[in-house]
Design an enzyme around this catalytic site. Structure first.
Site, short mmCIF file in Angstrom:
data_model
loop_
_atom_site.label_atom_id
_atom_site.label_comp_id
_atom_site.label_asym_id
_atom_site.label_seq_id
_atom_site.Cartn_x
_atom_site.Cartn_y
_atom_site.Cartn_z
N SER A 220 71.51 19.21 53.86
CA SER A 220 71.44 17.76 53.92
C SER A 220 71.65 17.16 52.54
O SER A 220 71.29 17.79 51.52
CB SER A 220 70.04 17.39 54.43
N TYR B 185 60.26 18.29 54.59
CA TYR B 185 61.51 18.54 55.31
C TYR B 185 62.63 18.85 54.31
O TYR B 185 63.33 19.86 54.42
CB TYR B 185 61.91 17.34 56.18
N LYS C 11 65.08 22.41 53.29
CA LYS C 11 66.55 22.53 53.13
C LYS C 11 66.87 23.12 51.76
O LYS C 11 67.72 23.99 51.62
CB LYS C 11 67.22 21.17 53.30
#
Ligand code: NAD
Ligand code: UD1
Length: 338
Positions: free
Chosen positions: A124, A149, A153
């Site tokens: 992302s 979150y 990644k």
């Protein structure tokens, strides 16, 4: 030989499976159905000319994954499976690290045991953190992420880089998505969030169908042309086609490859509201609200590397993204059937 698509029943995965299958690839989907409905699989089937295999399987279940490798001829993996809600990750960090990071470790270990060493990973733009200046290029320093979150990644990117350093037989592609919106042209597949949407486009479409009263615009005092946040929205079908190029890259070459998947164009929140109103003919009432914690003013990609090395470029503009989001939402006001 088949491509194992983890999380293939979800929003981006389902659109990618349609493009993979329609380009003649063999596809096996593994999804634990945690954040999707099984009926999304029927919608994929209705849009493609060849069938695919589905396994209800959690990527943390090594035995379950091994059965897939025993039954199918898996040559490469596109790894979408993961939890993705930023706010929820702050509430439930352990669940996010377990699902995303531990899940990836289990998957990679099973892949290695089966001598399958080609993987495309859903990363992302969040890994660029708060301090890089747009347009963001793949060689910029990553990290400085502000929520669990985003950290999953970043951590998975680190794991995959270390894995490649340890064994150059791997072929690994990290795809850094910008802001995927839009839906399949048919109006039969799209984004189906649980509860109150966090992201801009699903919130707008729910206002448009009357499910929500108005849009909160999180801040109009940013250093941007109209004061609202600027992002690089990308049509989910363009994103899906980027995966087709990426999987062909890992099939053809060994290496560690990193690409942004974005359009290179930034639109403000109010630009998106206006584009959506034009595409749908529906007025979107909004109120200016305080800034949302963790948001940055501007985030958009340089998309030159993917063009140069993959021959991929996003073709669909903001009007088409809005039209397709609206077609999906208006034809499926309750999302996918149970
Ligand atoms: P999604 O929730 O629609 O799809 C993810 C799928 O993975 C779901 O079908 C879910 O059931 C499945 N899944 C989750 N945990 C699993 C597990 N342990 N085992 C098996 N299946 C599991 O999300 P999406 O928007 O399609 O995103 C796909 C990937 O792209 C995610 O990794 C996400 O973090 C990443 N990503 C998404 C965006 C975005 O804006 N949508 C942006 C950047 C990156
Ligand atoms: C968010 C996540 C990011 C993730 C990305 C894609 C945060 C802080 N970041 O990014 O980690 O990779 O989604 O899934 O959640 N907006 C409103 N009102 C709304 C919703 C959004 O004004 O109801 C604004 C936001 O302030 C932002 C823009 O719209 O300026 C886009 O927001 P969103 O769709 O949530 O994406 P990001 O914040 O870019």
């Amino acid at each position: 030989m088949a491509i194992l698509v983890t999380g293939g029943a979800g929003y981006i995965g389902s659109h990618t499976c349609v493009e993979l299958l329609n380009s003649g690839k063999d596809v096996v989907i593994a999804d634990n159905l945690y954040n999707c409905k099984k009926s999304s699989l029927d919608r994929i089937r209705a849009l493609v000319s060849k069938d695919f295999k589905f396994y209800e399987c959690d990527i943390r279940d090594a035995e379950g994954l091994q059965k897939i490798f025993d039954n199918e001829k898996i040559d490469s993996v596109i790894h979408f499976a993961g939890l993705k809600a930023v706010g929820e990750s702050v509430e439930k960090p352990l669940e996010y690290f377990d699902n995303n990071v531990n899940g990836t470790l289990v998957l990679l270990d099973v892949m290695r045991k089966n001598n399958c060493k080609k993987i495309v990973f859903s990363s992302s733009a969040t890994v660029y953190g708060m301090n890089n200046i747009s347009p963001l290029t793949e060689d910029m320093e990553v990290g400085g992420v502000t929520n669990p979150y985003g950290r999953t990644k970043f951590m998975i990117e680190c794991i995959l880089k270390d894995l490649y350093t340890s064994d150059n037989d791997w072929s690994i592609c990290l795809l850094r998505y910008f802001n995927p919106i839009g839906a399949h042209k048919s109006g039969t597949m799209g984004e189906d969030p649980n509860g109150i949407p966090n992201n801009l486009m699903p919130y707008i479409t729910q206002v448009a169908i009357g499910k929500r009263e108005f849009l909160n615009v999180w801040g109009d005092d940013y250093d941007t042309p109209d004061g609202t946040g600027v992002r690089d929205y990308i049509h989910v079908v363009d994103l899906a086609l980027g995966h087709l190029k990426a999987v062909e890259k890992v099939e053809a070459d060994n290496g560690l490859f990193i690409y942004n998947l974005g359009t290179g164009i930034g639109y403000s929140v109010l630009d998106v509201v206006r584009a959506f109103e034009k595409a749908s003919g529906v007025k979107i009432p909004y109120k200016i609200a305080p800034r949302r914690a963790g948001d940055i003013a501007t985030c958009f990609s340089s998309s030159e590397k993917a063009l140069k090395e993959l021959g991929w470029k996003a073709e669909r503009g903001i009007e088409e993204m809005c039209e397709d989001s609206w077609r999906w939402q208006s034809q499926n006001p309750q999302g996918y059937p149970d």
